[in-house]
Design an enzyme around this catalytic site. Structure first.
Site, short mmCIF file in Angstrom:
data_model
loop_
_atom_site.label_atom_id
_atom_site.label_comp_id
_atom_site.label_asym_id
_atom_site.label_seq_id
_atom_site.Cartn_x
_atom_site.Cartn_y
_atom_site.Cartn_z
N SER A 1 10.42 26.72 23.75
CA SER A 1 11.73 26.70 23.09
C SER A 1 12.59 27.86 23.53
CB SER A 1 11.55 26.76 21.57
OG SER A 1 11.17 25.53 21.03
N HIS B 1 15.33 29.50 14.46
CA HIS B 1 15.10 28.89 15.77
C HIS B 1 16.41 28.57 16.47
CE1 HIS B 1 13.53 25.88 18.68
NE2 HIS B 1 12.39 26.52 18.55
N ASP C 1 19.48 21.82 17.73
CA ASP C 1 18.40 22.60 17.13
C ASP C 1 18.45 22.46 15.61
OD1 ASP C 1 16.43 24.87 16.78
OD2 ASP C 1 16.81 25.08 18.92
#
Length: 678
Positions: free
Chosen positions: A456, A138, A89
């Site tokens: 995601s 994220h 990521d």
């Protein structure tokens, strides 16, 4: 194979020399150098680096993993202990409380990775290694969703939200930074896949990353790298993409990947619109914002194009519109023109959808099409319409039934050669609460939690569930685990109503794959559609790639492979847990072969239940499977025939189910009535 990066990047010319996932290297080269290299006899392909995109307090309860005695953690006797999950990521906050190691065992002896985190943050028994130059939301969020530790007294948007944990709270985490903000280097993904799977010793790779365009697998570096990893026993979980509800937008189509779609859940981030006539409409928005009170309201019909706002004065106004363009573009145009708020809704075909996936910077509300009609009626009813917008926070409704989120990319894959149904399965992806970096600097643990939406977020749910299953069922292959997940997935809610597409209100296997994940049932599927590494060779041969591409690019295990000896099969005949075929007037009948392996009761019999797709006849031979031992394998054939009333275009869906007592082994059947592009 040569992977080419732009020469303008700072750094050494040779970026990485691959030993496992491909036969080749990554280097920074000029166009002229690439042209010269391509002439050399040993150069099979020179591919440019590609840009990829990155696409929880309640979900353990929603998925049933945390229920005492009956939940998956209890049934498995496992929360992922000893399993290493590698998350690829854009950065992680290594100081977050979700990555503390209270109660954790040391990592297994096979772990060989390093520890390289921002500010010299140390590794521990939870976050055992990897690399990250800076904390990012994220990556911190996806990591916490997959394997975050138990955290009590979580605050969410200033309100108490209970306890939080990942799907496998006792699994180890290895984090690899491969992205900058929301863009990722395909070369980085490939090199880290090799490092994680073959050098460091990870068991599960979780990538909430995908390519915007579908490519042949040998040019898709996620497919290339993961092929070798899966053949070596590493499970790879990927996102389906956020380009829904458009058809044929799903990404990560390789059959050795688990491709995860996203659903809504009971949590909504409420953005409240109050019209000047007193009517209150609750929509949704991802981000909190300052209230916008008693402002003029204007409705703009039609497409937003260059100059479209010039004919309407929106300065200081809230703009209402039907959502047709990219919401970022809409918000940007409204802000540049002086607007202070935006209310949008989808067309009538997607009328019920209110779920936002976009991180907007303007005060905004996404409402239903029906509410949009109310707004238009109000605007037309008065010469001076006004409205107010306010963010009302997160609201959790445990009685709410999940549906497939509008943003989740739909299948089928837009390439005829793939031959398998994608996405594979659905997990929770909307308004997911998990760890995010704190604002304070230093080494004190951060306790910040935030909400994000997208495939995601659904992907790490499945990655964590896989870690739990790997601990509980260590003898299962990646294909067996995938089969167990898919064939036990739910297509109905506990009340018996079907799980539907948020945009249409109808079931759709091209939106949800095999169904909504059921972790507890996946631990005891009864039968599995297993695949040994050698079983992929006829499939890859059948894709039409030449043998030099296969042996040098697809994977080191296929070195010196001969398609003449291995044979070729079409995608429909890969021993996959779902079935997808094309029936045209010119080819109205096909036959599909499958084989199941008994991993349930030694002596058992499974009877057939078929729900045929509309206007398609289905015949299965035999219609009873009788087993006398564990690991016994039995084959069956499925014949599908297009009916006289079948449409010239479009799709149909049904299912095939093998039933024995409490066990039900379901495979979706997807039928295309027109061929896909090559």
């Amino acid at each position: 194979m040569v992977l080419r990066e732009a020469l303008s990047h700072v750094g050494p010319r040779l970026v990485f020399s691959f030993q496992h996932v491909v036969s080749g290297f990554a280097a920074r080269l000029t166009d002229r150098e690439v042209a010269e290299l391509s002439k050399l006899p040993w150069c099979v392909e020179a591919l440019p680096d590609a840009t990829l995109r990155i696409t929880t307090t309640y979900t353990p309860e929603l998925l049933g993993v945390s229920a005492p005695a009956t939940g998956a953690w209890s049934v498995a006797g496992s929360m992922g202990e000893g399993v290493i999950v590698g998350v690829l990521d854009n950065g992680i906050d290594p100081w977050h409380v979700s990555f503390l190691d209270d109660g954790m065992q040391p990592p297994p002896a096979k772990w060989r990775g390093g520890c390289h985190f921002a500010g010299g943050a140390p590794c521990n028994k939870k976050l055992i290694g990897g690399r990250s130059r800076a904390p990012q939301e994220h990556g911190t969020h996806t990591s916490g969703t997959a394997v975050g530790a138990f955290v009590r007294d979580v605050q969410l948007l200033g309100a108490p939200a209970g306890a939080a944990s990942g799907m496998a709270p006792r699994a180890h985490l290895a984090f690899y930074e491969v992205c900058l903000a929301d863009t990722c280097s395909a070369t980085e993904v490939l090199s880290v896949t090799e490092k994680g799977a073959f050098q460091d010793g990870v068991d599960v790779i979780s990538m909430s990353i995908g390519d915007d365009t579908q490519k042949p697998f040998y040019k898709d570096l996620i497919a290339v790298g993961s092929f070798s990893a899966v053949l070596s026993g590493v499970f790879v979980s990927t996102s389906a993409g956020n380009a829904g509800p458009l058809e044929r937008t799903v990404t990560n189509c390789a059959p050795w990947l688990l491709t995860v779609a996203a659903s809504t859940m009971g949590r909504r981030l409420v953005s409240r619109l109050e019209l000047g006539n007193g009517v209150v409409i609750d929509g949704e928005n991802l981000n909190p914002y300052e209230p916008v009170k008693d402002r003029p309201l204007v409705f703009i019909a039609g497409m937003f194009a260059d100059g479209a706002l010039s004919a309407v004065d929106v300065r200081g106004k809230i703009v209402a519109c039907q959502r047709k363009e990219d919401p970022f573009m809409l918000a940007e145009m409204i802000q540049k023109a002086g607007g202070v708020g935006m209310v949008s809704w989808s067309g009538p075909k997607r009328g019920a959808a209110t779920t936002p996936v976009d991180d907007l910077t303007i005060a905004a509300a996404r409402v239903t099409h029906a509410d949009g009609e109310k707004i238009i009626a109000y605007v037309n009813s008065t010469p001076n319409p006004t409205a107010s917008l306010s963010f009302a926070g997160a609201v959790l409704n445990r009685a709410s039934l999940p549906a497939i989120a509008e943003y989740s990319s739909r299948g089928p894959c837009n390439m005829s050669s793939v031959g398998v149904l994608k996405p594979d399965i659905t997990g929770p992806g909307t308004a997911i609460a998990a760890s995010v970096p704190g604002g304070a600097n230093g080494t004190a643990p951060t306790r910040t939690f935030g909400l994000h939406s997208g495939t995601s977020m659904s992907t790490p749910h499945l990655s964590g569930i896989v870690a739990m299953i790997k601990k509980a069922r260590p003898q299962w292959s990646p294909a067996a685990i995938k089969s167990a997940l898919m064939t036990t997935a739910d297509v109905t809610h506990p009340d018996g109503t079907p799980i539907v597409d948020e945009t249409t209100g109808k079931p759709n296997c091209f939106a949800m794959g095999a169904g909504f994940v059921n972790p507890t049932r996946a631990l005891d599927p009864g039968l599995v559609y297993d695949l040994a590494p050698a079983d992929y060779i006829p499939y890859v041969c059948g894709l039409g790639y030449n043998e030099s591409v296969m042996s040098e690019i697809m994977a080191q295990p296929l070195q010196n492979v001969s398609c003449a000896k291995a044979g070729r099969i079409q995608g429909k005949d890969l021993n996959y847990p779902s079935i997808m075929v094309t029936l045209t007037p010119a080819a109205p009948e096909v036959e599909v072969k499958r084989a199941v392996t008994n991993i349930g009761d030694p002596v058992s019999a499974y009877t057939l239940e078929v729900v045929p797709p509309e206007d398609v006849a289905v015949e299965v031979v035999p219609n009873v499977l009788t087993f006398g031992s564990v690991n016994q394998r039995m084959e069956f054939t499925v014949k599908l025939k297009r009916g006289p009333n079948a449409t010239a275009v479009g799709t149909a869906e049904g299912s095939l189910r093998w039933v024995s007592g409490k066990r039900s082994v379901r495979s979706p059947i997807a039928v295309l009535f027109e061929p896909l592009p090559n």
